[in-house]
Enzyme design. Structure first.
Site, PDB file in Angstrom:
ATOM      1  N   ASN A 217      13.018 -12.863  -4.582  1.00 22.81           N
ATOM      2  CA  ASN A 217      13.118 -11.523  -4.602  1.00 22.81           C
ATOM      3  C   ASN A 217      14.667 -11.115  -4.163  1.00 22.81           C
ATOM      4  O   ASN A 217      15.356 -12.114  -3.580  1.00 22.81           O
ATOM      5  CB  ASN A 217      12.197 -10.596  -3.903  1.00 22.81           C
ATOM      6  CG  ASN A 217      12.156 -11.126  -2.452  1.00 22.81           C
ATOM      7  OD1 ASN A 217      13.042 -10.740  -1.698  1.00 22.81           O
ATOM      8  ND2 ASN A 217      10.995 -11.278  -2.155  1.00 22.81           N
ATOM      9  N   PRO A 315      -1.001 -16.805   0.886  1.00 23.22           N
ATOM     10  CA  PRO A 315      -1.490 -15.991   1.913  1.00 23.22           C
ATOM     11  C   PRO A 315      -0.793 -14.703   2.487  1.00 23.22           C
ATOM     12  O   PRO A 315       0.339 -14.656   2.345  1.00 23.22           O
ATOM     13  CB  PRO A 315      -1.533 -17.271   3.274  1.00 23.22           C
ATOM     14  CG  PRO A 315      -0.306 -18.096   2.861  1.00 23.22           C
ATOM     15  CD  PRO A 315      -0.280 -18.032   1.324  1.00 23.22           C
ATOM     16  N   LYS A 351      -4.306  -2.885   5.816  1.00 24.61           N
ATOM     17  CA  LYS A 351      -3.853  -4.304   6.732  1.00 24.61           C
ATOM     18  C   LYS A 351      -4.094  -4.052   8.113  1.00 24.61           C
ATOM     19  O   LYS A 351      -3.963  -5.202   8.834  1.00 24.61           O
ATOM     20  CB  LYS A 351      -2.382  -4.833   6.383  1.00 24.61           C
ATOM     21  CG  LYS A 351      -2.114  -4.998   4.980  1.00 24.61           C
ATOM     22  CD  LYS A 351      -0.791  -5.698   4.765  1.00 24.61           C
ATOM     23  CE  LYS A 351      -0.184  -6.122   3.347  1.00 24.61           C
ATOM     24  NZ  LYS A 351       0.459  -7.073   3.077  1.00 24.61           N
TER      25      LYS A 351
HETATM   26  O1  C5P Z   1       4.364  -6.962   0.120  1.00 26.53           O
HETATM   27  P1  C5P Z   1       4.017  -5.827   0.839  1.00 26.53           P
HETATM   28  O2  C5P Z   1       4.577  -4.663   0.387  1.00 26.53           O
HETATM   29  O3  C5P Z   1       2.470  -5.844   0.845  1.00 26.53           O
HETATM   30  O4  C5P Z   1       4.514  -6.123   2.516  1.00 26.53           O
HETATM   31  C1  C5P Z   1       4.034  -5.449   3.459  1.00 26.53           C
HETATM   32  C2  C5P Z   1       4.055  -6.216   4.482  1.00 26.53           C
HETATM   33  O5  C5P Z   1       3.375  -7.283   4.471  1.00 26.53           O
HETATM   34  C3  C5P Z   1       5.283  -6.509   4.994  1.00 26.53           C
HETATM   35  O6  C5P Z   1       5.366  -6.418   6.434  1.00 26.53           O
HETATM   36  C4  C5P Z   1       5.485  -7.929   4.562  1.00 26.53           C
HETATM   37  O7  C5P Z   1       6.321  -8.819   5.575  1.00 26.53           O
HETATM   38  C5  C5P Z   1       3.845  -8.460   4.854  1.00 26.53           C
HETATM   39  N1  C5P Z   1       3.451  -9.342   4.119  1.00 26.53           N
HETATM   40  C6  C5P Z   1       3.299 -10.619   4.596  1.00 26.53           C
HETATM   41  N2  C5P Z   1       2.803 -11.579   3.500  1.00 26.53           N
HETATM   42  C7  C5P Z   1       2.622 -11.513   2.275  1.00 26.53           C
HETATM   43  C8  C5P Z   1       2.927 -10.141   1.905  1.00 26.53           C
HETATM   44  C9  C5P Z   1       3.504  -9.200   2.586  1.00 26.53           C
HETATM   45  O8  C5P Z   1       3.234 -10.852   5.709  1.00 26.53           O
HETATM   46  N3  C5P Z   1       1.926 -12.532   1.394  1.00 26.53           N
END
Ligand code: C5P
Length: 412
Positions: A217, A315, A351
């Site tokens: 990304n 994960p 979360k």
């Molecule tokens: O991708 P998303 O918007 O759900 O990410 C939100 C938070 O979750 C961020 O802090 C990102 O670093 C974390 N995250 C993670 N592992 C993932 C996806 C996101 O730790 N596989």
């Protein structure tokens, strides 16, 4: 006394001199420290005697030089544990590959390594060795371990070496070592995150499709880098887990580079037991190719309308950090393109994060590759807006807000 050395005035500095050619600069270093107002006691390793004499170091420091854990007379005057307690700061200069290895392994095999273990004073190391030795993975691994343990590494510098080589490995000049020590003395024990360990993830991850292609990304890692730096300036010991392409960071930050989400997950959990505050800024890929190929995938010879790329879920690193219940406070970031606040509020709840920082990446002025950002910090007690400004300024305000909001949890 010059102003830029004010923080060393009256400080007890234990100078460890180990056995490398740069030890010939140790007497000058003692002079500079004394000029800065420090009280200096020198400890030599056995090998240091090949390069510099006790008489010289004793004359410039004004104190008896120690070199033996088993010297009964010296131990009777001031035992090694007393000496370890006496130190406000331990400086090892030069720090040879051997000394670095001993310290990284937590050995107590001579007076200097024992003192480093027995003292709770900050320790700074000025590595000095042949450039090939410095580049060796074992030395680099040991330095990374020491940074993670909270040691400050000063230098080395690049240039001509006593052995005739040119490269990275020269001990930093005494004047600069004194300045680095002075700067870290000002910092140590001060700031709202003093005594805390902060772990930050930043940057994108890359998920291999085959040896030449990947899914990733647009994340630059700049916001996370700024958060790590703001944490360091707030007095925290900082561990940075950085995805590919993230810019360099300050030498006091213990940095681990990773490529994939799985590697990021593994590194995070390796260091989680030491972490008080976790801030997940990384744009972790949610999915990865189910079957990464070992060889480059060839273009199909017959035209096909569609090519399928099956993906499996990565994960969720931050959710696993919450679940592990090791860090006291867990903060996430969310990059959204629509229904920004509502999505972020839901994400925080789902979360089980202590707080989430959200930005709207559909806004062209801010976000991924921009130097500016605009975020909202959402926590249980409310929401705080930070208008458009440099990512560094956002990071400083976020760190100070988080330190204040979560002081009771962090200091519990
Ligand atoms: O991708 P998303 O918007 O759900 O990410 C939100 C938070 O979750 C961020 O802090 C990102 O670093 C974390 N995250 C993670 N592992 C993932 C996806 C996101 O730790 N596989």
């Amino acid at each position: 006394m010059p102003n830029n050395t004010l923080n060393l005035s009256g400080k007890h500095i234990l100078l460890g001199v180990s056995g490398g050619i740069a030890a010939y600069k140790a007497p000058i270093l003692v002079r500079r420290l004394v000029e800065a107002g420090a009280i200096v006691q020198v400890v030599m390793t056995a090998n240091a005697h090949h390069f510099v004499t006790t008489t010289t170091l004793q004359a410039v420091s004004g104190h008896v030089v120690r070199d033996d854990l088993w010297d009964q007379a010296a131990e009777a005057a001031m035992g090694h544990i007393e000496l370890a307690r006496w130190a406000d700061h331990i400086l090892v200069a030069p720090a040879t590959a051997g000394t670095i290895a001993r310290l990284a392994n937590g050995e107590a095999s001579d007076l200097l390594s024992t003192l480093c273990l027995a003292s709770n004073a900050p320790v700074s190391l000025a590595p000095a060795m042949n450039q090939q030795m410095f580049a060796h993975p074992a030395v680099q691994r040991n330095l990374t371990t020491l940074k993670t343990d909270g040691y400050q590494i000063v230098g080395p510098d690049s240039g001509d070496q006593a052995c005739g080589d040119t490269g990275l490995g020269r001990m930093t000049e005494p004047e600069e070592i004194v300045q680095a020590l002075n700067a870290s003395s000002a910092k140590i024990g001060t700031g709202p995150l003093a005594g805390q360990t902060l772990m930050v993830t930043t940057g994108p991850t890359r998920e291999a499709i085959d040896p030449v292609r990947y899914i990733s990304n647009h994340s630059s890692g700049l916001q996370g880098l700024a958060v790590a730096e703001a944490g360091r300036q707030a007095g925290a010991r900082v561990i940075l887990i950085a995805g590919p392409g993230v810019d360099p960071c300050h030498g006091d930050i213990a940095r681990f580079n990773v490529t994939s989400a799985q590697e990021m997950y593994d590194r995070v959990h390796e260091h989680l037991p030491e972490t008080d505050l976790f801030i997940g800024v990384a744009a972790v890929a949610d999915y990865r190719p189910a079957n990464a190929q070992q060889q480059k995938i060839k273009r199909h010879t017959q035209a096909e309308d569609q090519v399928q790329l099956p993906l499996i879920e990565n994960p969720d690193i931050i959710a696993s950090v919450v679940q592990a219940q090791q860090a006291k406070v867990v903060v996430g970031f969310a990059a959204e393109t629509n229904d920004t606040l509502q999505n972020a509020r839901e994400k925080r709840a789902r979360k089980k994060l202590d707080a989430i920082v959200v930005n709207d990446v559909s806004d062209q002025r801010i976000g991924f590759n921009s130097l500016d950002n605009a975020v909202t910090l959402i926590h249980t007690g409310g929401e705080i807006d930070f208008g458009v400004q440099p990512k560094t300024a956002i990071a400083e305000q976020l760190i100070s807000q988080l330190a204040e909001l979560f002081a009771p949890k962090l200091q519990a």
